[in-house]
Design a protein around this motif. Structure first.
Motif, PDB file in Angstrom:
ATOM      1  N   ARG A   1       0.827  -1.205   0.000  1.00 52.93           N
ATOM      2  CA  ARG A   1       0.000   0.000   0.000  1.00 52.93           C
ATOM      3  C   ARG A   1       0.862   1.256   0.000  1.00 52.93           C
ATOM      4  NH1 ARG A   1      -2.250  -0.739   4.451  1.00 52.93           N
ATOM      5  NH2 ARG A   1      -4.107  -1.868   3.753  1.00 52.93           N
ATOM      6  N   LYS A   2       1.895   1.264   0.827  1.00 51.67           N
ATOM      7  CA  LYS A   2       2.780   2.427   0.892  1.00 51.67           C
ATOM      8  C   LYS A   2       3.541   2.617  -0.420  1.00 51.67           C
ATOM      9  CE  LYS A   2       3.386   2.094   5.904  1.00 51.67           C
ATOM     10  NZ  LYS A   2       4.336   1.778   7.016  1.00 51.67           N
ATOM     11  N   LEU A   3       4.002   1.490  -0.996  1.00 50.66           N
ATOM     12  CA  LEU A   3       4.746   1.578  -2.247  1.00 50.66           C
ATOM     13  C   LEU A   3       3.863   2.098  -3.379  1.00 50.66           C
ATOM     14  CD1 LEU A   3       7.249   1.046  -3.976  1.00 50.66           C
ATOM     15  CD2 LEU A   3       6.499  -1.339  -4.199  1.00 50.66           C
ATOM     16  N   LEU A   4       2.647   1.574  -3.464  1.00 51.44           N
ATOM     17  CA  LEU A   4       1.740   2.023  -4.517  1.00 51.44           C
ATOM     18  C   LEU A   4       1.332   3.472  -4.305  1.00 51.44           C
ATOM     19  CD1 LEU A   4      -0.600  -1.070  -5.007  1.00 51.44           C
ATOM     20  CD2 LEU A   4       1.535  -0.484  -6.178  1.00 51.44           C
ATOM     21  N   GLY A   5       1.182   3.859  -3.045  1.00 48.65           N
ATOM     22  CA  GLY A   5       0.860   5.253  -2.773  1.00 48.65           C
ATOM     23  C   GLY A   5       1.981   6.182  -3.177  1.00 48.65           C
ATOM     24  N   THR A   6       3.222   5.715  -2.983  1.00 43.94           N
ATOM     25  CA  THR A   6       4.380   6.534  -3.362  1.00 43.94           C
ATOM     26  C   THR A   6       4.499   6.638  -4.881  1.00 43.94           C
ATOM     27  OG1 THR A   6       5.578   5.877  -1.361  1.00 43.94           O
ATOM     28  CG2 THR A   6       6.885   6.743  -3.186  1.00 43.94           C
TER      29      THR A   6
ATOM     30  N   THR B   1      -1.009  10.858  -4.545  1.00 45.50           N
ATOM     31  CA  THR B   1      -2.248  10.998  -3.783  1.00 45.50           C
ATOM     32  C   THR B   1      -3.126  12.050  -4.442  1.00 45.50           C
ATOM     33  OG1 THR B   1      -1.170  12.616  -2.332  1.00 45.50           O
ATOM     34  CG2 THR B   1      -1.178  10.318  -1.608  1.00 45.50           C
ATOM     35  N   PRO B   2      -4.439  11.921  -4.319  1.00 43.86           N
ATOM     36  CA  PRO B   2      -5.340  12.910  -4.929  1.00 43.86           C
ATOM     37  C   PRO B   2      -5.126  14.309  -4.347  1.00 43.86           C
ATOM     38  CG  PRO B   2      -6.524  10.937  -4.259  1.00 43.86           C
ATOM     39  CD  PRO B   2      -5.165  10.845  -3.651  1.00 43.86           C
TER      40      PRO B   2
ATOM     41  N   VAL C   1      -6.354  18.728  -5.058  1.00 46.64           N
ATOM     42  CA  VAL C   1      -7.459  19.548  -5.564  1.00 46.64           C
ATOM     43  C   VAL C   1      -7.475  19.543  -7.080  1.00 46.64           C
ATOM     44  CG1 VAL C   1      -8.420  21.879  -5.635  1.00 46.64           C
ATOM     45  CG2 VAL C   1      -7.418  21.002  -3.509  1.00 46.64           C
ATOM     46  N   ASP C   2      -6.298  19.560  -7.688  1.00 51.12           N
ATOM     47  CA  ASP C   2      -6.201  19.592  -9.144  1.00 51.12           C
ATOM     48  C   ASP C   2      -6.120  18.199  -9.778  1.00 51.12           C
ATOM     49  OD1 ASP C   2      -6.155  22.389  -9.043  1.00 51.12           O
ATOM     50  OD2 ASP C   2      -3.968  22.389  -8.716  1.00 51.12           O
ATOM     51  N   ASP C   3      -6.195  17.169  -8.943  1.00 51.26           N
ATOM     52  CA  ASP C   3      -6.090  15.797  -9.433  1.00 51.26           C
ATOM     53  C   ASP C   3      -7.452  15.115  -9.265  1.00 51.26           C
ATOM     54  OD1 ASP C   3      -5.522  13.189 -10.078  1.00 51.26           O
ATOM     55  OD2 ASP C   3      -3.668  13.086  -8.908  1.00 51.26           O
ATOM     56  N   PRO C   4      -8.149  14.774 -10.346  1.00 50.33           N
ATOM     57  CA  PRO C   4      -9.494  14.199 -10.241  1.00 50.33           C
ATOM     58  C   PRO C   4      -9.504  12.721  -9.878  1.00 50.33           C
ATOM     59  CG  PRO C   4      -8.861  14.359 -12.545  1.00 50.33           C
ATOM     60  CD  PRO C   4      -7.743  14.999 -11.752  1.00 50.33           C
ATOM     61  N   ARG C   5      -8.335  12.094  -9.756  1.00 52.22           N
ATOM     62  CA  ARG C   5      -8.299  10.660  -9.471  1.00 52.22           C
ATOM     63  C   ARG C   5      -8.773  10.352  -8.058  1.00 52.22           C
ATOM     64  NH1 ARG C   5      -2.344   8.802 -10.241  1.00 52.22           N
ATOM     65  NH2 ARG C   5      -2.092  10.620  -8.875  1.00 52.22           N
ATOM     66  N   THR C   6      -9.368   9.154  -7.908  1.00 45.81           N
ATOM     67  CA  THR C   6      -9.713   8.663  -6.583  1.00 45.81           C
ATOM     68  C   THR C   6      -8.490   7.991  -5.962  1.00 45.81           C
ATOM     69  OG1 THR C   6     -10.408   6.485  -7.385  1.00 45.81           O
ATOM     70  CG2 THR C   6     -12.085   8.241  -7.346  1.00 45.81           C
TER      71      THR C   6
ATOM     72  N   GLN D   1      -7.783   4.809  -7.764  1.00 43.19           N
ATOM     73  CA  GLN D   1      -7.120   5.009  -9.052  1.00 43.19           C
ATOM     74  C   GLN D   1      -5.646   5.343  -8.873  1.00 43.19           C
ATOM     75  OE1 GLN D   1      -9.814   8.021 -10.571  1.00 43.19           O
ATOM     76  NE2 GLN D   1     -10.783   6.561 -11.983  1.00 43.19           N
ATOM     77  N   CYS D   2      -5.317   6.054  -7.804  1.00 43.33           N
ATOM     78  CA  CYS D   2      -3.906   6.340  -7.522  1.00 43.33           C
ATOM     79  C   CYS D   2      -3.142   5.051  -7.223  1.00 43.33           C
ATOM     80  CB  CYS D   2      -3.793   7.316  -6.350  1.00 43.33           C
ATOM     81  SG  CYS D   2      -4.326   9.002  -6.724  1.00 43.33           S
ATOM     82  N   TYR D   3      -3.743   4.164  -6.419  1.00 39.92           N
ATOM     83  CA  TYR D   3      -3.111   2.873  -6.135  1.00 39.92           C
ATOM     84  C   TYR D   3      -2.937   2.079  -7.429  1.00 39.92           C
ATOM     85  CZ  TYR D   3      -3.676   3.396  -1.063  1.00 39.92           C
ATOM     86  OH  TYR D   3      -3.581   3.811   0.239  1.00 39.92           O
TER      87      TYR D   3
END
Length: 292
Positions: free
Chosen positions: A240-245, A249-250, A252-257, A260-262
């Motif tokens: 989880r930490k690796l995928l988050g890095t 992370t979402p 204000v200017d990033d519409p991804r959830t 979707q970031c993971y």
């Protein structure tokens, strides 16, 4: 509905069910399991199928909210009790090895092939059957409607395979505590119960959890594949930490959830992995990820 009972001798006991529906005739059922034949059960199932025609004629769009709510809840409870009986017969069918000559490798595969149901759903039915066989108390709670089939499946791990040396009475206490609970609460209760009753050494416990690891790929649907991973807690946290890095992370200017970031992080990790050489299924290169 009006129910009257008639007992002509010690056994059997008969119930006459009267109602006010014009399309249905009163039904008389025997409550003596030992005297019930396959033909009688098949006739009862045929009668139920026929009565569903009356349900199909009811226009649900014209019902009030309270009426819809009451019917939905009652139908779900009926479905659970019906599923409970199905699981009971499925267990006996497994013991009779009805699947052996069909080309299927298990009773779950046979059920999926014969009914065109999802294999995962068939596996859940087998788990329900095994749980009922292992715990008479759980079977009793299922038949009375006090425990849902989903909650019973959640109890399967400790009911069917309790830790070595665990007191059977402690398993019954867990079933009692989960009576009337939702599946998620039952799963949490199971994890807490296992933590209290296991006699594994730390090494054996870690080995058991590691042995449960798996990655499953569903069939492609509209160009996507649902992928399910079961990992030890430590490795899941690291992933989880690796995928988050990698995925970010979402903002204000990033519409991804977050999901979707993971996913983007996993795609980036896959892209790096496929660019490395592999030897016997293992990467021979060292992947170094530098983040500014």
């Amino acid at each position: 509905f009006h129910v009257t009972g008639v007992q002509t001798c010690a056994l059997p006991i008969w119930l006459t069910i009267e109602h006010m529906f014009d399309t249905m005739t009163p039904m008389t059922l025997s409550l003596a399991p030992s005297t019930t034949t396959v033909r009688e059960v098949e006739a009862l199932l045929d009668a139920i199928d026929a009565k569903f025609a009356a349900v199909e004629q009811l226009d649900a769009r014209g019902l009030s909210g309270p009426a819809l709510a009451a019917l939905v809840v009652r139908m779900q409870r009926f479905a659970d009790r019906y599923t409970t009986h199905l699981a009971r017969f499925l267990g006996e069918a497994d013991r009779a090895a009805v699947w052996a000559s069909s080309g299927s490798r298990s009773i779950a595969g046979w059920l999926a092939d014969q009914t065109n149901t999802a294999y995962g759903r068939a596996v859940e039915m087998v788990k329900l059957s095994d749980a009922m066989q292992a715990s008479p108390l759980l079977a009793e709670r299922l038949q009375s409607g006090d425990i849902s089939t989903a909650t019973a499946v959640a109890l399967h791990p400790v009911v069917v395979a309790p830790p070595a040396g665990a007191d059977p009475a402690a398993v019954d206490v867990l079933v009692e505590r989960c009576t009337g609970t939702a599946p998620r609460e039952a799963k949490e209760a199971v994890e807490h119960w296992r933590a209290l009753h296991h006699d594994d050494t730390p090494e054996a416990l870690e080995a058991r959890r590691y042995a449960a690891r798996s990655v499953r790929f569903a069939h492609p649907v509209d160009g996507t594949v649902t992928t399910t991973a079961v990992l030890p807690t430590l490795h899941a946290d690291q992933l989880r930490k690796l995928l988050g890095t990698l995925g970010g992370t979402p903002t204000v200017d990033d519409p991804r959830t977050s999901e979707q970031c993971y996913a983007d992080g996993l795609l980036a990790l896959i892209d790096v992995g496929v660019r490395t050489d592999t030897v016997a299924g293992r990467r021979s290169a060292t992947i170094l990820v530098t983040i500014d």
